[in-house]
Structure formats: structure tokens, C-alpha cells
Design a protein around this motif. Sequence first.
Motif, short mmCIF file in Angstrom:
data_model
loop_
_atom_site.label_atom_id
_atom_site.label_comp_id
_atom_site.label_asym_id
_atom_site.label_seq_id
_atom_site.Cartn_x
_atom_site.Cartn_y
_atom_site.Cartn_z
N GLY A 197 16.57 8.71 -8.42
CA GLY A 197 16.43 7.72 -7.36
C GLY A 197 16.54 8.33 -5.98
N THR A 198 17.40 9.30 -5.83
CA THR A 198 17.56 9.98 -4.54
C THR A 198 16.31 10.80 -4.23
OG1 THR A 198 19.93 10.08 -4.87
CG2 THR A 198 19.01 11.59 -3.24
N TRP A 199 15.82 11.52 -5.22
CA TRP A 199 14.59 12.32 -5.05
C TRP A 199 13.43 11.40 -4.70
CZ3 TRP A 199 9.94 12.37 -7.76
CH2 TRP A 199 9.08 13.45 -7.49
N LEU A 200 13.31 10.29 -5.43
CA LEU A 200 12.22 9.35 -5.18
C LEU A 200 12.35 8.75 -3.78
CD1 LEU A 200 9.73 7.83 -6.20
CD2 LEU A 200 11.29 6.11 -7.15
N HIS A 201 13.56 8.49 -3.36
CA HIS A 201 13.75 7.92 -2.02
C HIS A 201 13.30 8.89 -0.95
CE1 HIS A 201 15.60 5.99 1.42
NE2 HIS A 201 15.59 4.90 0.70
N ASP A 205 0.83 -1.21 0.00
CA ASP A 205 0.00 0.00 0.00
C ASP A 205 0.86 1.26 0.00
OD1 ASP A 205 -2.28 -1.56 0.04
OD2 ASP A 205 -2.65 -1.30 2.20
N LEU A 206 1.89 1.26 0.83
CA LEU A 206 2.77 2.42 0.91
C LEU A 206 3.53 2.63 -0.40
CD1 LEU A 206 4.16 2.01 4.53
CD2 LEU A 206 2.61 3.80 3.72
N THR A 207 3.93 1.55 -1.05
CA THR A 207 4.63 1.66 -2.33
C THR A 207 3.73 2.35 -3.35
OG1 THR A 207 5.97 -0.30 -1.87
CG2 THR A 207 5.77 0.37 -4.18
N GLN A 208 2.48 1.96 -3.40
CA GLN A 208 1.53 2.61 -4.32
C GLN A 208 1.37 4.08 -3.96
OE1 GLN A 208 0.38 1.19 -7.14
NE2 GLN A 208 1.72 -0.46 -6.48
N ASP A 209 1.26 4.37 -2.67
CA ASP A 209 1.13 5.77 -2.24
C ASP A 209 2.34 6.59 -2.65
OD1 ASP A 209 -1.28 5.09 -1.07
OD2 ASP A 209 -0.50 5.06 0.99
N VAL A 210 3.53 5.99 -2.54
CA VAL A 210 4.76 6.69 -2.91
C VAL A 210 4.71 7.06 -4.39
CG1 VAL A 210 7.24 6.38 -3.31
CG2 VAL A 210 6.23 5.71 -1.12
N PHE A 211 4.34 6.12 -5.24
CA PHE A 211 4.34 6.41 -6.68
C PHE A 211 3.22 7.36 -7.08
CE2 PHE A 211 7.36 2.98 -6.78
CZ PHE A 211 8.28 3.48 -7.69
N ILE A 212 2.09 7.29 -6.42
CA ILE A 212 1.02 8.25 -6.70
C ILE A 212 1.52 9.66 -6.38
CG2 ILE A 212 -1.23 9.09 -5.86
CD1 ILE A 212 -1.99 6.07 -5.53
N ARG A 213 2.13 9.81 -5.21
CA ARG A 213 2.65 11.12 -4.83
C ARG A 213 3.79 11.56 -5.75
NH1 ARG A 213 5.57 12.95 0.70
NH2 ARG A 213 5.78 15.13 0.13
#
Length: 191
Positions: free
Chosen positions: A80-84, A57-65
Motif C-alpha cells: 500500500g505504501t509503494w502503491l501510494h 482517469d488518474l486512478t486508472q493511470d495509477v493502476f496501469i503504471r
Amino acid sequence: MLNAATELTYPQDDERLLIARVVKGDRAAAHALYQRHAGRVYRLAYRLAGDAETAADLTQDVFIRAFKELGKFRGESAFGTWLHRVAVTTCLNGLRKVRRLRAREVSLAAAEGIAHHSGAVSPEVRDAVAAAIDALPESLRVVLVMYSLEGYSHAEIGEALGIAEGTSRSRVFEARAKLRARLALHLEDRQ
């Protein structure tokens, strides 16, 4: 999963081109970008959340955001750093909202299977280590997970979390000291 045409199209493209395509609404580019980074985001979410369902669920939330805010990515650091950084913020906020207990339950059959396969660590010690990591203050736990389990350098951690490289080093040192103190009884039993 990517189809054959997409796999052939995107490996040669650099990430900036993929990002530009995603910003313009290219769903295949978004999928390619997701495929490149989803595993690492999921591992981080799992280590912070403690269970697979919450991590998914959190992974999906991360990519939505991340996809909503992708236009704000300026390219001053690696994507990758920004995404992290987005992942850490999203996961921690998600965990605060949900306020789930981080108990990691393992059935007896599964624990016996783990003990037989690993041979080195008993389920009790494994549970004690997981509980000790979970008990660390958030600032120490996040840096410890990123450095020791995810393999980020102190420089990458500093950039992702907005802290100095030396702060990252000292937090890992402090986290390890707290773990040693908390796990002292289990370590004595193994000697």
C-alpha cells in the motif's frame, strides 16, 4: 466487481501471493489487488485533482503504471505504501500534463442541499476552504491531504514521499498556518 468464486479464493491469500500471481499474468489476482486498493487511490486522486472524472482517469493511470512496474516491487515496504508513492507521482505528473484549473463548481441547487444536510458550513466557506487548499504549494498540499484527509501517519507519508517524518510534520504545520491566514476573514464571519 468480483464474482463469488474469486471472493472466496483471495481473502485468505496475503498480498505477496496476489502480487506474485499478478506478475505471472493472473487477471483475477490483478482484479483482487485492484479492488483492495482502488478506493484509497481514487480518494487521493480526487483530493488532488478536484473532480470525479479526472480522479477516475488518474486512478486508472495509477493502476496501469503500478501493474507495469509491479515486478520492481521489492517488498521493502508495505504494498500500500509503494502503491501510494506510485499514485502520488502519477497523479501529480498527470495534473501537470493536463494543467486543468481546479475550480470546483457547484450548482445552486446542490449547494443548498449541502447546506441543509451539513448545517454547519455554508457553501461559500466550503468553496473558500477548497480554494485555499488548492492554492497551497504542491509540497504542502500533498502532505496536508495525506495526513488530514486520508489519515496517513507522518511515518507513512515520509516513506511514501521519500521525506523525513519531521519534514512531513513541519509541512502539515505550515499548510495549516497558511490556511488559517488565508481563511481568516471567513473564520471571523463565523464567530
